[in-house]
Motif scaffolding. Structure first.
Motif, short mmCIF file in Angstrom:
data_model
loop_
_atom_site.label_atom_id
_atom_site.label_comp_id
_atom_site.label_asym_id
_atom_site.label_seq_id
_atom_site.Cartn_x
_atom_site.Cartn_y
_atom_site.Cartn_z
N VAL A 92 0.75 -1.35 -0.04
CA VAL A 92 0.13 -0.08 0.04
C VAL A 92 0.80 1.30 0.02
O VAL A 92 0.59 2.38 -0.81
N GLY A 93 1.97 1.33 0.89
CA GLY A 93 2.95 2.32 1.02
C GLY A 93 3.61 2.98 -0.30
O GLY A 93 3.36 4.00 -0.82
N GLY A 94 4.01 1.85 -1.08
CA GLY A 94 4.54 2.10 -2.53
C GLY A 94 3.65 2.35 -3.59
O GLY A 94 3.90 3.28 -4.31
N GLY A 95 2.24 2.03 -3.39
CA GLY A 95 1.30 2.20 -4.39
C GLY A 95 0.91 3.78 -4.26
O GLY A 95 0.77 4.34 -5.21
N MET A 96 0.75 3.94 -2.90
CA MET A 96 0.51 5.50 -2.61
C MET A 96 1.35 6.51 -3.18
O MET A 96 1.02 7.32 -3.83
N ILE A 97 2.73 6.13 -2.87
CA ILE A 97 4.00 7.11 -3.46
C ILE A 97 3.72 7.26 -4.79
O ILE A 97 3.54 8.38 -5.58
N ALA A 136 -7.83 4.00 -11.95
CA ALA A 136 -6.94 3.05 -11.26
C ALA A 136 -6.88 2.97 -9.69
O ALA A 136 -7.26 2.12 -8.97
N LEU A 137 -6.64 4.16 -9.32
CA LEU A 137 -6.49 4.43 -7.85
C LEU A 137 -7.84 4.32 -7.27
O LEU A 137 -8.11 3.60 -6.08
N ALA A 138 -9.07 4.79 -8.12
CA ALA A 138 -10.47 4.80 -7.32
C ALA A 138 -10.64 3.07 -7.45
O ALA A 138 -11.27 2.56 -6.37
N PHE A 175 -8.20 3.41 -3.35
CA PHE A 175 -7.51 4.47 -2.82
C PHE A 175 -8.19 5.70 -3.00
O PHE A 175 -7.82 6.83 -2.27
N LEU A 176 -8.96 6.06 -3.78
CA LEU A 176 -9.88 7.23 -4.20
C LEU A 176 -11.01 6.88 -4.19
O LEU A 176 -11.75 5.63 -4.27
N PRO A 177 -12.26 7.80 -3.93
CA PRO A 177 -13.61 7.38 -3.81
C PRO A 177 -13.93 6.69 -5.01
O PRO A 177 -13.57 6.73 -6.33
N ALA A 203 -1.59 11.15 0.56
CA ALA A 203 -1.53 10.02 1.38
C ALA A 203 -2.64 9.89 2.36
O ALA A 203 -3.04 8.78 2.72
N VAL A 204 -2.86 11.04 3.01
CA VAL A 204 -3.75 10.88 4.12
C VAL A 204 -4.96 10.84 3.73
O VAL A 204 -5.68 9.93 4.22
N PHE A 205 -5.40 11.48 2.56
CA PHE A 205 -6.86 11.28 1.92
C PHE A 205 -6.90 9.69 1.64
O PHE A 205 -8.03 9.21 1.71
#
Length: 453
Positions: free
Chosen positions: A84-89, A306-308, A312-314, A433-435
């Motif tokens: 997850v950390g690497g994906g968020m960065i 892709a993030l959603a 990771f996003l709405p 990252a917080v979001f």
């Protein structure tokens, strides 16, 4: 077909058009800001260094793209390699790169149109470009990619025409005069300028990796993507060096170093203001800007999508329209871009113009994404040696290591010379990252409730 599954319709030529088209506006504007920092010779050194980095990077990145064909591109690779950390960065850095590049390009579109229509406000022209090309992206990927291919071919041809038309007025002595940060001789200050100009050399090649975000929509991605990437980077290196050298040798290059339309202004010195060649360059030159603008809208929308889709996003940003395109993701990036265009005069970073500041912000996102992607390549080679790799990075581990070292050099130099923008970039990464953590937490909570229902 799933409501969150993209349809494969793109061939090698379409993907080449996307890869080159994403970048080609960098040959039309933006890079000349590097002359103001490093001079022509200093910036040539910067550009050659960055060209080596990009060539090594693309050969390495292609291995990831073909092994993990996903609309998230770098996000998907880093998520698989580092969790997850690497994906968020990777995801946040890619979003910053692809969301802040279009406003700079849109402003250049406005500047080019202003050459023909002096009464037209460049900002409103830029906002209008967003409306037109967001709509085209929503209508369908095959239509969008075909349009991208056509305008990219026209933009490449126009750069060749530019070089041919200005060649009679080219003088190498013009190009080298004051070529080391305003001096005729190399010095420590010239070396400093070489590193300070890095963002504008990267602009020559920025976003070529965005073709990876069309991987889910590619036919036979394990074959088509390597062909598109390799031919694409070779095309861009030739055009970047040729455009810069010819533009710098036709007169006083210092007069072009802080403009959004350096090629028309360079051509004026050879053919005059009213030449048909001049008007052709302005109109056809718009195709180069449009190709990148249109392609990067496609790129940022796939990253939001892709993030959603991964939580990771709405989730609403992963919804597809009846045309099977991520329309909400397209609109989300457009809102940020248009707001950025009209922030000129409200925000002043590093004393730069809005265009230069947007370029630098976008480059920060790109460099961080390149670094995490290359680290993912090394990590996956170790943790998943049996992963199917139809294309393997040549010269591994030396070629990826060259790209990684040069990317780290670029990042350090950019932080040193662009401290304010670096702080804003870091703030955006942290906020993102917080979001993402909040959205992921809510998703986990919803899943837990559903499993207990």
């Amino acid at each position: 077909m799933s409501s969150t599954q993209l349809k494969p319709t793109l061939g090698t030529l379409h993907l080449w058009g996307i890869a080159v088209g994403l970048v080609i506006s960098g040959e039309y504007f933006g890079w000349s800001y590097g002359w103001g920092t490093a001079g022509t010779l200093g910036f040539l050194v910067t550009t050659l260094m960055v060209a080596v980095m990009y060539t090594c990077f693309i050969f390495s990145f292609t291995e990831l793209t073909t092994a993990i064909p996903n609309a998230g591109g770098p996000f998907a690779y880093s998520l698989r390699a580092f969790g997850v950390g690497g994906g968020m960065i990777a995801g946040m850095a890619t979003l910053i790169e692809f969301v802040f590049a279009p406003p700079a390009i849109a402003m250049a579109i406005g500047a080019y149109l202003n050459v023909q229509f002096p009464g037209l406000d460049p900002k409103w022209a830029a906002a209008g470009a967003y409306v037109v090309f967001m709509t085209l992206n929503i209508v369908g990927v095959n239509i969008a990619a075909t349009f991208e291919l056509i305008v990219t071919v026209l933009a490449v041809l126009e750069l060749l025409v530019f070089m041919g038309v200005v060649a009679p007025g080219f003088s190498f002595s013009n190009f080298v005069l004051g070529g080391w940060a305003g001096s005729d001789t190399f010095s420590f200050g010239a070396l400093s300028g070489v590193f300070a100009a890095i963002p504008f050399a990267i602009w020559f090649f920025l976003a070529i990796e965005g073709a990876a975000m069309a991987a889910e929509e590619a036919k036979d991605p394990k074959k088509t993507i390597p062909r598109a990437y390799i031919s694409g980077i070779l095309t861009l290196v030739v055009l970047a060096i040729g455009t810069m050298v010819f533009a710098g040798g036709v007169g006083d290059w210092k007069a072009l170093s802080n403009l959004n339309d350096p090629l028309p202004q360079a051509m004026k010195t050879v053919v005059g203001n009213n030449s048909n060649w001049m008007h052709m360059l302005v109109w056809i030159g718009l195709f180069g800007l449009v190709a990148s603008f249109h392609g990067i809208i496609m790129g940022y929308s796939r990253q939001f999508f892709a993030l959603a889709r991964a939580g990771f996003l709405p989730a609403g940003l992963a919804k597809l329209s009846r045309f099977q395109t991520p329309h909400r993701a397209i609109l989300a990036g457009g809102v940020v871009g248009i707001a950025s265009i009209f922030s000129d005069g409200l925000v002043n970073l590093q004393g730069m113009s809005l265009t230069a500041a947007m370029i630098t912000m976008s480059v920060f996102g790109a460099i961080v994404m390149y670094i995490i992607s290359l680290l993912s390549l090394f990590r996956l080679r170790k943790t998943e040696p049996n992963l199917e790799r139809s294309f393997r990075a040549p010269g591994y581990p030396v070629v990826p290591a060259i790209a990684l070292v040069l990317a780290l050099v670029c990042l350090v130099a950019m932080i040193w010379f662009n401290g304010q923008i670096a702080c804003v970039f870091a703030g955006l990464m942290l906020a993102g990252a917080v979001f993402c953590r909040i959205v992921l937490g809510r998703g986990a909570a919803r899943a837990a409730l559903a499993s207990n229902a």
